[in-house]
Design a protein around this motif. Structure first.
Motif, PDB file in Angstrom:
ATOM      1  N   ILE A  62       0.821  -1.069   0.000  1.00 28.02           N
ATOM      2  CA  ILE A  62       0.000   0.000   0.000  1.00 28.02           C
ATOM      3  C   ILE A  62       0.928   1.208   0.000  1.00 28.02           C
ATOM      4  N   LEU A  97      -8.093   4.476  -6.780  1.00 28.05           N
ATOM      5  CA  LEU A  97      -8.623   3.335  -6.029  1.00 28.05           C
ATOM      6  C   LEU A  97     -10.117   3.148  -6.263  1.00 28.05           C
ATOM      7  N   ALA A 132      -5.226   2.328   0.584  1.00 26.34           N
ATOM      8  CA  ALA A 132      -3.962   1.735   0.161  1.00 26.34           C
ATOM      9  C   ALA A 132      -2.848   2.758   0.309  1.00 26.34           C
ATOM     10  N   ALA A 171      -2.796  -2.651   1.432  1.00 24.28           N
ATOM     11  CA  ALA A 171      -4.167  -2.240   1.129  1.00 24.28           C
ATOM     12  C   ALA A 171      -5.113  -2.914   2.104  1.00 24.28           C
ATOM     13  N   CYS A 205      -9.670  -3.220   3.044  1.00 24.12           N
ATOM     14  CA  CYS A 205     -11.050  -2.841   2.755  1.00 24.12           C
ATOM     15  C   CYS A 205     -11.952  -3.395   3.858  1.00 24.12           C
ATOM     16  N   CYS A 222      -8.326  -5.349  -2.961  1.00 19.32           N
ATOM     17  CA  CYS A 222      -7.025  -5.106  -2.324  1.00 19.32           C
ATOM     18  C   CYS A 222      -5.886  -5.519  -3.243  1.00 19.32           C
ATOM     19  N   ALA A 250      -5.509  -2.952  -5.917  1.00 19.55           N
ATOM     20  CA  ALA A 250      -4.900  -1.721  -5.418  1.00 19.55           C
ATOM     21  C   ALA A 250      -3.388  -1.872  -5.311  1.00 19.55           C
TER      22      ALA A 250
END
Length: 370
Positions: free
Chosen positions: A8, A28, A42, A341, A343, A354, A357
């Motif tokens: 990230i 994103l 991220a 990353a 979520c 993810c 990302a």
């Protein structure tokens, strides 16, 4: 909490005059599947600096409150490498050895004969004989114990695991196990003289200035003050109310209950790249943590070790979920680059968001030459 092989980072880590990180929030947004993934964050880090951060979406499906890069996200089994890091610190202090056995740490416990020689290293590398899945009745009892103190919960779980026969002879296989890291956490509590939470706050979070780091679900009941975890219900994200049901039992905290901001997640990744200021572990200890532990072919101490061209060779990764959130981290030590990353939903959609990302960050900031 065990999908390990997914694919990230950019706030200033050192120096007040370094350039501000790039904002990749708009980039994103295309990975959230039109809101099926309520929120995605991220970041990427390179040569000791967070070079990119981004946040898109909402804290709770059905509510308009937007997420920020300062919001806290649950990182599930990414906690395992933190437990390994904590173990390495206590090994460096001389309080415990990687070869220390459960029998040595818990001499009064009636441990099953075939479990007595399981070591700290084995438990921190999924080779300690602990079953991959908790026996259903034991898990049910652990969930029912959630109103007890965390250390009491963990002690009961550890006792139940160690008095039963191992799933395989310790050291003979690699079986991904939350229980193994839970036992390791209890060992560290015993020699460290503090609870696991106190130890990791003192030894890891504080030195790395990970001020957002904490444990369990992030939101407060009846408020939208932090991201809610979600599940898919009839194809739509459904928020899980804050409270005990919003996370796994505290007993398994050493295996996967840390939450933090994406910025602090980046700081943690940077630490394992070996370029953090005043790191709580020396380079030789980090190298040990990143070394595959036989008989595994790719698992080290809380890290999956693989070869990737974009990493210039060895890459480290791990992901995590509590079934309501998802997080992933990928590190390229030779490039001094990492991407993380997270979520607030766990589903194929969440894990794919993810991964997408992280792939975007690798492409934009590492392999493209930008």
């Amino acid at each position: 909490m065990n999908r390990i092989t997914r694919l990230i980072l950019g706030v200033v880590l050192t120096g007040p005059l370094a350039a501000a990180p790039a904002d990749v929030s708009a980039d994103l947004a295309k990975f959230t599947r039109d809101g099926k993934v309520p929120a995605l964050v991220a970041a990427a880090v390179l040569n000791g600096r967070i070079i990119a951060t981004g946040a898109t979406g909402v804290r709770k499906s059905g509510d308009k409150t937007a997420v920020t890069v300062g919001d806290k996200f649950h990182i599930g089994s990414c906690t395992k490498s933190m437990t390994g890091s904590l173990a390495a610190m206590l090994v460096a202090d001389g309080k415990i050895k990687w070869s220390t056995t459960v029998e040595e740490i818990f001499p009064k416990m009636k441990i099953h004969e075939d479990f007595k020689k399981a070591t700290l290293l084995q438990l921190c590398s999924n080779t300690g004989g602990v079953p991959g899945d908790m026996p259903p009745e034991l898990w049910k009892k652990t969930v029912e114990d959630r109103d007890k103190s965390e250390t009491s919960q963990r002690a009961n779980l550890v006792r139940a695991l160690l008095t039963s026969p191992p799933a395989y002879p310790p050291g003979s296989k690699n079986v991904y196990s939350n229980g193994g890291f839970t036992i390791a956490g209890a060992m560290l509590e015993k020699v460290g003289g503090m609870t696991y939470q106190e130890l990791i706050r003192t030894r890891l979070f504080k030195p790395l200035k990970m001020d957002s780091a904490g444990f369990g679900a992030t939101a407060t009941s009846d408020k939208v003050d932090q991201p809610y975890g979600h599940i898919l219900r009839e194809g739509e994200p459904f928020p899980i109310p804050a409270g005990l049901d919003a996370d796994n039992p505290p007993a398994i905290t050493p295996a996967g209950r840390v939450h933090l901001s994406i910025v602090d997640f980046a700081k943690y990744a940077n630490f394992h790249l070996g370029v953090a200021d005043n790191p709580p572990l020396k380079a030789d200890s980090l190298k040990f943590l990143h070394t595959i532990v036989p008989p595994s072919e790719n698992y080290a101490v809380g890290w999956v070790v693989v070869q990737r061209p974009w990493a210039g060779g060895t890459a480290l990764n791990h992901n995590g979920t509590n079934t309501m959130n998802f997080a992933v981290m990928w590190l390229a030590p030779d490039k001094k680059f990492a991407a993380v990353a997270a979520c607030n939903i766990d589903s194929d959609l969440g894990s794919k968001a993810c991964d997408d990302a992280v792939s975007f960050l690798i492409g934009k900031f590492l392999t493209s030459g930008n």
